[in-house]
Every structure is written in C-alpha cells, then in structure tokens.
Design a protein around this motif. Structure first.
Motif, PDB file in Angstrom:
ATOM      1  N   PRO A 136       0.825  -1.156   0.224  1.00 42.95           N
ATOM      2  CA  PRO A 136       0.053   0.168  -0.036  1.00 42.95           C
ATOM      3  C   PRO A 136       1.066   1.258   0.054  1.00 42.95           C
ATOM      4  N   ALA A 137       0.389   2.228  -0.798  1.00 43.56           N
ATOM      5  CA  ALA A 137       1.178   3.404  -1.172  1.00 43.56           C
ATOM      6  C   ALA A 137       1.204   4.357   0.155  1.00 43.56           C
ATOM      7  N   HIS A 138       0.185   4.171   0.755  1.00 36.01           N
ATOM      8  CA  HIS A 138      -0.109   4.975   1.933  1.00 36.01           C
ATOM      9  C   HIS A 138       0.779   4.644   3.086  1.00 36.01           C
ATOM     10  N   HIS A 139       1.271   3.388   3.073  1.00 38.47           N
ATOM     11  CA  HIS A 139       2.357   3.090   3.996  1.00 38.47           C
ATOM     12  C   HIS A 139       3.907   3.523   3.457  1.00 38.47           C
ATOM     13  N   GLY A 140       3.727   3.928   2.383  1.00 38.67           N
ATOM     14  CA  GLY A 140       5.109   4.491   1.850  1.00 38.67           C
ATOM     15  C   GLY A 140       6.020   3.450   1.437  1.00 38.67           C
ATOM     16  N   GLY A 141       5.406   2.276   0.897  1.00 38.55           N
ATOM     17  CA  GLY A 141       6.258   1.263   0.620  1.00 38.55           C
ATOM     18  C   GLY A 141       7.319   0.442   1.897  1.00 38.55           C
ATOM     19  N   PRO A 142       7.727  -0.634   1.536  1.00 41.00           N
ATOM     20  CA  PRO A 142       8.393  -1.197   2.750  1.00 41.00           C
ATOM     21  C   PRO A 142       9.459  -0.442   3.453  1.00 41.00           C
ATOM     22  N   MET A 143      10.362   0.105   2.673  1.00 38.81           N
ATOM     23  CA  MET A 143      11.341   1.052   3.364  1.00 38.81           C
ATOM     24  C   MET A 143      10.711   2.317   3.890  1.00 38.81           C
ATOM     25  N   GLY A 144      10.013   2.969   3.278  1.00 38.44           N
ATOM     26  CA  GLY A 144       9.148   4.047   3.817  1.00 38.44           C
ATOM     27  C   GLY A 144       8.436   3.500   4.999  1.00 38.44           C
ATOM     28  N   TYR A 145       7.887   2.381   5.221  1.00 37.23           N
ATOM     29  CA  TYR A 145       7.142   2.005   6.302  1.00 37.23           C
ATOM     30  C   TYR A 145       8.295   1.874   7.603  1.00 37.23           C
ATOM     31  N   ALA A 146       9.619   1.182   7.255  1.00 36.37           N
ATOM     32  CA  ALA A 146      10.631   1.024   8.237  1.00 36.37           C
ATOM     33  C   ALA A 146      10.904   2.566   8.769  1.00 36.37           C
ATOM     34  N   ASP A 147      11.069   3.457   7.861  1.00 38.57           N
ATOM     35  CA  ASP A 147      11.338   4.945   8.293  1.00 38.57           C
ATOM     36  C   ASP A 147      10.398   5.388   9.176  1.00 38.57           C
ATOM     37  N   GLU A 148       8.964   5.156   8.905  1.00 39.20           N
ATOM     38  CA  GLU A 148       8.189   5.555   9.756  1.00 39.20           C
ATOM     39  C   GLU A 148       8.300   4.737  11.384  1.00 39.20           C
ATOM     40  N   MET A 149       8.557   3.638  11.164  1.00 42.01           N
ATOM     41  CA  MET A 149       8.375   2.927  12.456  1.00 42.01           C
ATOM     42  C   MET A 149       9.605   3.285  13.429  1.00 42.01           C
ATOM     43  N   GLY A 150      10.802   3.710  12.643  1.00 41.67           N
ATOM     44  CA  GLY A 150      12.217   3.978  13.316  1.00 41.67           C
ATOM     45  C   GLY A 150      12.885   2.908  12.868  1.00 41.67           C
ATOM     46  N   LEU A 151      14.073   3.168  12.432  1.00 39.78           N
ATOM     47  CA  LEU A 151      15.038   2.083  12.071  1.00 39.78           C
ATOM     48  C   LEU A 151      15.572   1.300  13.436  1.00 39.78           C
ATOM     49  N   GLY A 152      15.660   1.943  14.274  1.00 45.23           N
ATOM     50  CA  GLY A 152      16.070   1.560  15.812  1.00 45.23           C
ATOM     51  C   GLY A 152      14.995   0.280  16.224  1.00 45.23           C
ATOM     52  N   ASN A 153      13.866   0.709  16.147  1.00 45.44           N
ATOM     53  CA  ASN A 153      12.760  -0.347  16.403  1.00 45.44           C
ATOM     54  C   ASN A 153      12.777  -1.671  15.439  1.00 45.44           C
ATOM     55  N   VAL A 154      13.114  -1.189  13.964  1.00 40.36           N
ATOM     56  CA  VAL A 154      13.270  -2.342  13.101  1.00 40.36           C
ATOM     57  C   VAL A 154      14.167  -3.159  13.510  1.00 40.36           C
ATOM     58  N   VAL A 155      15.462  -2.891  13.828  1.00 46.98           N
ATOM     59  CA  VAL A 155      16.570  -3.532  14.051  1.00 46.98           C
ATOM     60  C   VAL A 155      16.230  -4.147  15.479  1.00 46.98           C
TER      61      VAL A 155
END
Ligand code: 3H9
Length: 692
Positions: A639-658
């Motif tokens: 879904p584009a409104h989640h900004g794609g997977p990399m955009g989604y990760a940015d939104e979640m915060g990369l620290g949280n992703v790691v």
C-alpha cells in the motif's frame, strides 16, 4: 521576471505566476499575489484582475515540499484565498495546463474561470493522503453538485475543460490566446455587481443515500485510509452547514490528514516515483532512439502481455514463436483480452481491430531484422536464452536494443554471447504484463547510457513506471520476495496458519498475503526452482511442507487447489487436508507450535523485506530506498499510504526495526544497523547519496 508579474492591460491588471516547473504555491507566490491585489485595490483605474500561470501550466497546487514546514513558515494559501473571495473587484482565473489542488481552489475563489480547451482541472489531494484544504471541499460541491464533486475528490482524477464548462466550473472556453481572452472577459464583466461568489451559493436536494454509498465505496477503493472519509464528511457539511462552518472544519481535518503517517507515506511515494526517473550519471541530453517497431520472442502469457503494451500506443509488433499452435494460441489470448476490454466499454471494436492489425505473427526469427527493440520472453533457462541472443546478434539491425525479460538470470552472461553487449538490457515486466505498471530496467555491466535512457523513455511511453536496478539473482523485487516467502513458511512451521499470515498482510492493506500470492503465481514454480537448486548443489531433495502440498497435485489457483481451495468465485478457502498436512509436518520434524500474534507476523514479514532491501541498497543493486518502495507499490501491491516497505520502516523508526529483527533471531543487514545506530533513515540516506 519576478515570481508574480504585474502587467497593466488598460483597466485590467494581469498577475502572472512564474514558479516553474508547475507554478506550485511556494514561498514567494502568496507575497507576489497579495502585492498584486494591493495594487489592484489601491488603483482606481483598475477594474478587474486576471490570474494566470506563466510557462506550461496554471497553479498545480500547494507546494508539497512545504507540507512539513512549521505552520508559520508555510505559504498561507487559505489566507490568500479568503482575501480573493472577498475582493471588491472582479477576479478571473485564466487556466491552461493543469489547475490542480490549491490551483483549482484559487480558481474557485475567483469570481470567474476561463480556460483553454485542452486544460484540465481537479482536486488530487486524496492521492497525497490529504484533502482539498483551501476551500475545495466546500466550493466544488456548490458548483458541480455533491455527487460529481465527491467523484472528483475521491478519485483525485482531473476533468477536461469541456466537461468543466458543461458543469459550470468554467464560465468560458477561450479560443486563441488565453491571456487576451481572459482580459477581454474580465473587461466584459468589470461592472458586474454583485460579484458572483461560489461561497455564497447553497447546495440543495441531496439524498443522504449519496453519502452512505460514498462511505461504502471507499471501503473498497481506499481501504484503511483516513482522508477519503474526511472528504465525504466535509462534502456532507455543504448540505447542512453554512460555508464558514465547513471552511473552518476543512482546515482542522486538513491538518489532521497532513500530519498522519499515511500522508507522509503517500508524499514520499509521490517524490520517489519522480526521483526513480532520474539516473545518476545520465544527463538530460543522453541520446535516445525513437522506438518505431518492436519484436517479441515468445507468445506465451508474458510475451503476449508485453506485446499489448506496444500495440496500445501504436507501435507495431512482430511476435515470434517456434510452433504455429503456440503462436495461434498467443494471438487468440491477446484478441480475447482486447475484446473483454471492449465488452466493458473501455475500447471500441474498431480500436481492437486497429491494435490487432499492428501485430505480425511469425515462426521466423529473421523477421525481427528491422525491429528497433527485441524483447525475449521465453522460459527461464540460461541455455535457451543464450541460444536466442546468439541468433539475435546475427539477425538484429545495428543499434537495435536487445532485451531479456528474465526475472532471475544473469543479464551480463546473456549479453556476453553477443558481439554488442552495450545494446543488451533486462526489461523485467510483471505479470499480467499488460496491467502491472512496474518495469524493472536491469542495467548490465556494459549496457550503454543511450540504451538505458531509451528504455526509461520507452517505459514512460507505454505507461509503465521504470525503475533501474542492477544485476543479481531476482533483481530487487523478486530477491526481496524470496526472503519474505521464506519467512512466511517459517511462520507456519512455528505455529501460524497460512491464513494468519495472509490476514496480517491484508490488514496492512496488501491485496494478497504471501500464500494467496504463491497460489496465484503457481506453487509449482517455486517447487521446481527449489528442486533444481538442490540438484545443482548436490543437496537432498527439498521436503518442506509447501513441497508436500505441491506433490499432492495442489499447484495453486490454476488447479483450483493449492494452499487454499478455489471455487468459481476464486476466493481462497482454507482446506482441512492442508491444515492436517502442516500439523503432521510439524509433528514429524519435532517443531513446537505456538501462538503468533498479528503484530509478530506483520513485523517479521515486512521487516524481512526491509532487511533484504537494505542489503540490496548496500550492494548498489537499487539506487535508492525510494526506488525499492516504488517497485513494491507497482509490482507487489504494497500500500502506497504506508510508503512502501522502506518508507514503512522509516516511519516505524529504524532502531525499532533492528530491535524487532534481533528479537526474532534475524541478523540486521549492516546498512540497516548502521543507519539505526546513527539515528538515520532510508529517506535521509537517499538524500545524502543524491547530494554526494
Ligand atoms: C494541495 O494543493 C493542498 C491544498 O488543497 C491545501 C493547502 C492548504 N509541489 O510530475 P512531474 C514537481 S496538495 C511541489 O514530473 P508532469 C515534481 O516533484 C497539491 N512540487 O511533471 C517534479 O519535480 P522534479 C495538489 C511539485 O508534467 C516537477 O514538479 N496538487 C508539485 O509529469 C515536475 O513534475 C497535486 O497533487 C507540487 N504540488 O506532471 C499535483 N507538483 O523536476 C501534483 C509537481 O524535481 N503534481 N511538482 O522531479 C502532479 O500531479 C504533476 O506534477 C503535474 C505535472 C500533473 C502537475
């Protein structure tokens, strides 16, 4: 030339906005326009004002780049529009190109609108996760009616000037010079009093059913999105509240939508899509060749779909097969596809015949000698591909582009069998190739700049979004999807049902989860690849739960049975035999089943994409994180409104992703880890790379 030029045409003041490329309402524009209104107000001899765009268009909207500025620094479009609406002298918007978003809102706040015949106008804000926030939701329904306004604001698609004229949105269509026409129109209406103001009109007689139907509709068209609901609420207010009340509520909801992660995601994609068209190292004057004819090798599902892209834009295609029967079948599928489109009213039968007439079937590869581009679309076998390219090298004219539609194989190795590797490129279409908008453009080591630039231009011409990728197994999209598929299989081994994994992705907004997608693509495809790879490595025959499903003849949608059962409606239904098979598998392998939450499933699936994406970036296979997002939106339905997977990760915060990856026992890719440690983001990394 200043950002807003003031020119006297006798008793009319013309304000020309010069803010290329699209005259967005950027800082400086409101100041210039206010100065223009000051001048018009202060000078008695001026009896009317024309607002016009310099260059190729009227105002294409608010400046999206300023959306994240603090409120006091952002250009005040609403302030300007309030003043315009109350202005004591007649105002005329002179529209050419596109009047979009805030541009159309300026026009709606003028007393009159004139336009060229080829102009277009619309309120596309919904595509950016926002809503028309400068009066559009309140003024448009007052002009074109609630139903039409809802259609325009919820689709975001513009209408043409002719239709706008019929709807009363445009008062006059100008033949010839727009500026002259607008000045003459302003002069004609210089004495009109009271001045017509849309904000003073009322909307009547709308059935509440219209709003109920719209609310039902957006559940399908804009699943999970915030701003479409706001748009409907605001349109409804035009039927129950005075203008001033709706105008204030619009401001509040606009801010709420603008500051949402959804709008950030959609705006990220807007710019990522445009950025994807730019290739570092390639200048605007890199020579391109015009593609006047195409050759396609293979008339199967892929070859046929690819051919349709060319036929649709009037490029003649010669399509080659080895057997007459396969050729006939391929042609009849293309015809049937077109006829189905005609049945839906989107093509005339005359168009169908015109397109079919551009298609030349042949069994002889020599017939490709004159083609400007030749695309090979046969099955994935390096030997067969090498043989085809060796023959093409002898047949194709000098300068022809030789492209392979491989989805996994090494394009360098294919190019190396020709005496002209600089002419060889990968053009990876996604199935169904006549529908999916994505085109991965695979740049091999020796691909020339001109072939690359021509391929990008060709992508645009055939309506695709072209994204340049490097050579590796699976390129960007499929390489990432393999990791995601592995993770999905692991989730099932640990205790999730396939339907849990699919439901988690559906809840995120993906039309298909990993197993629904595998069933659609055919389970036998992955099965054969796994068997082949094991054989090559001398490893034992793969025996995962998915392999066992295939061995029971359940190959996916094509056999009406895969991980799910499929009936006439093609909707997946869980199957008891599959559930038992999975349970037996876990028992046999001593795997302990546990409950997995939807949160864990979502994180593990999406972050497996992100982790591989980070590795792909580090290796330079993708130029930017935004390119990966564009690939996932147009190729895989992320879904584009989640900004794609990399955009989604940015939104979640990369620290949280790691942290999540580590919690689930996965090793974060070095680039991801580094960015997380630095407090960075993929978008920031893109920017730093672009300015380096
Ligand atoms: C809005 O108006 C909100 C209001 O209701 C309320 C406010 C309170 N801003 O697409 P292109 C750039 S929301 C900033 O390649 P085309 C674009 O990034 C806005 N930049 O050209 C690109 O830059 P670059 C509602 C913008 O000819 C360059 O212009 N309006 C904007 O294929 C060329 O763009 C919209 O959503 C912008 N608004 O298409 C309209 N627009 O060269 C969005 C463009 O650095 N724009 N840029 O890559 C479009 O749909 C298309 O750009 C347009 C031209 C049809 C205008």
């Amino acid at each position: 030339m200043s950002i807003v030029d003031q020119t006297r045409e006798g008793d009319i003041l013309v304000l020309t906005i010069n803010n290329p490329p699209v005259n967005a309402f950027s800082p400086g524009v409101p100041e210039g326009l206010h100065a223009g209104l000051d001048a018009a107000e202060g000078e008695e001899g001026i009896r009317g004002v024309v607002i016009i765009g310099g260059g190729r268009t009227f105002v294409a909207g608010a400046d999206i780049k300023t959306f994240d500025l603090p409120r006091e620094q952002a250009p005040d479009l609403r302030g300007f529009i309030s003043r315009l609406d109350a202005f004591p002298k007649p105002t005329v918007a002179a529209i050419h190109g596109t009047a979009l978003g805030g541009g159309l809102e300026i026009a709606l706040a003028c007393n009159y609108r004139v336009a060229t015949k080829d102009a277009k106008m619309g309120l596309p804000e919904v595509k950016l996760g926002v809503l028309p926030g400068a009066g559009g939701t309140q003024r448009l329904p007052r002009v074109v009616g609630v139903e039409k306004a809802l259609e325009m604001m919820l689709s975001g698609n513009p209408i043409k000037a002719m239709e706008a004229k019929e709807l009363g949105l445009v008062d006059h269509l100008v033949e010839g010079d727009l500026r002259e026409g607008a000045v003459a129109f302003a002069r004609e209406h210089a004495n009109a009093r009271p001045l017509p103001r849309i904000s003073e009109r009322t909307v009547e007689g709308v059935s509440p059913q219209v709003f109920a139907a719209a609310r039902e509709g957006i559940k399908k068209t804009h699943r999970g999105q915030l701003s479409p609901g706001f748009i409907i609420d605001l349109a409804e207010m035009t039927t129950t509240q005075p203008f001033a009340v709706g105008w204030e509520e619009e401001a509040r909801l606009f801010m709420a939508a603008k500051d949402s992660p959804q709008s950030r995601g959609l705006r990220h994609i807007f710019f990522a899509e445009r950025e994807a068209g730019k290739i570092p190292g390639l200048t605007k004057d890199t020579p391109t060749t015009e593609i006047k004819s195409a050759g396609i090798i293979g008339a199967g599902t892929m070859g046929g779909g690819i051919a349709m892209n060319f036929l649709n834009v009037g490029i003649p295609v010669t399509i080659v097969e080895t057997q007459q029967e396969a050729l006939d079948r391929g042609l009849s599928v293309i015809r049937r596809n077109y006829e189905n489109t005609a049945k839906k009213g989107r093509l005339t039968m005359e168009d169908v015949e015109k397109r079919m007439a551009l298609l030349t079937p042949t069994l002889n590869m020599e017939d490709l000698a004159d083609a400007d581009i030749i695309i090979e679309a046969v099955f994935e076998d390096m030997g067969v591909k090498k043989d085809i390219f060796t023959r093409l090298d002898a047949i194709a004219k000098p300068g022809a582009i030789l492209a392979t539609n491989t989805s996994t194989l090494d394009v360098n190795e294919i190019a190396a069998v020709t005496g002209r590797p600089e002419q060889v490129i990968g053009l990876h279409f996604f199935s169904p190739a006549n529908v999916m908008k994505l085109l991965e453009i695979v740049r091999a080591d020796k691909t020339s700049d001109s072939v690359l630039a021509t391929s990008m231009a060709l992508a645009r011409r055939i309506g695709k979004v072209g994204v340049v990728v490097g050579v590796c197994d699976g390129f960007v999209g499929n390489r990432m999807i393999h990791r995601y598929g592995d993770e999905a299989r692991k989730l099932v081994e640990e205790g999730a049902n396939p339907q849990d994994a699919d439901a988690a992705m559906n809840a995120l907004g993906l039309p298909m989860g990993p197993f629904q997608m595998s069933d659609m693509a055919g389970l036998d495809v992955g099965y054969l690849i796994r068997q082949h790879q094991a054989k090559v490595r001398g490893a034992p025959k793969p025996d995962g739960w998915l392999d066992r499903i295939v061995e029971r003849g359940r190959k996916g949608q094509k056999t009406q049975a895969g991980i799910y059962d499929y009936g006439e409606d093609r909707k997946p239904k869980p199957n008891a035999e599959v559930a038992q098979l999975i349970e037996d598998y876990r028992a046999e392998k001593g795997l302990e089943s546990r409950e997995l939450t939807q949160e864990e499933i979502t994180e593990r699936l999406v972050y497996s994409l992100v982790n591989e994406g980070a590795q792909i970036l580090d290796e330079g296979i993708a130029q930017r994180a935004g390119d990966i997002d564009v690939i996932y939106i147009y190729g895989y339905g992320f879904p584009a409104h989640h900004g794609g997977p990399m955009g989604y990760a940015d939104e979640m915060g990369l620290g949280n992703v790691v942290a999540a990856l580590e919690k689930y026992g996965q090793t974060p890719a070095p680039l991801l880890k580094r960015l997380a440690e630095e407090g960075g983001s993929f978008a920031g990394w893109d920017k730093a790379k672009a300015s380096a």
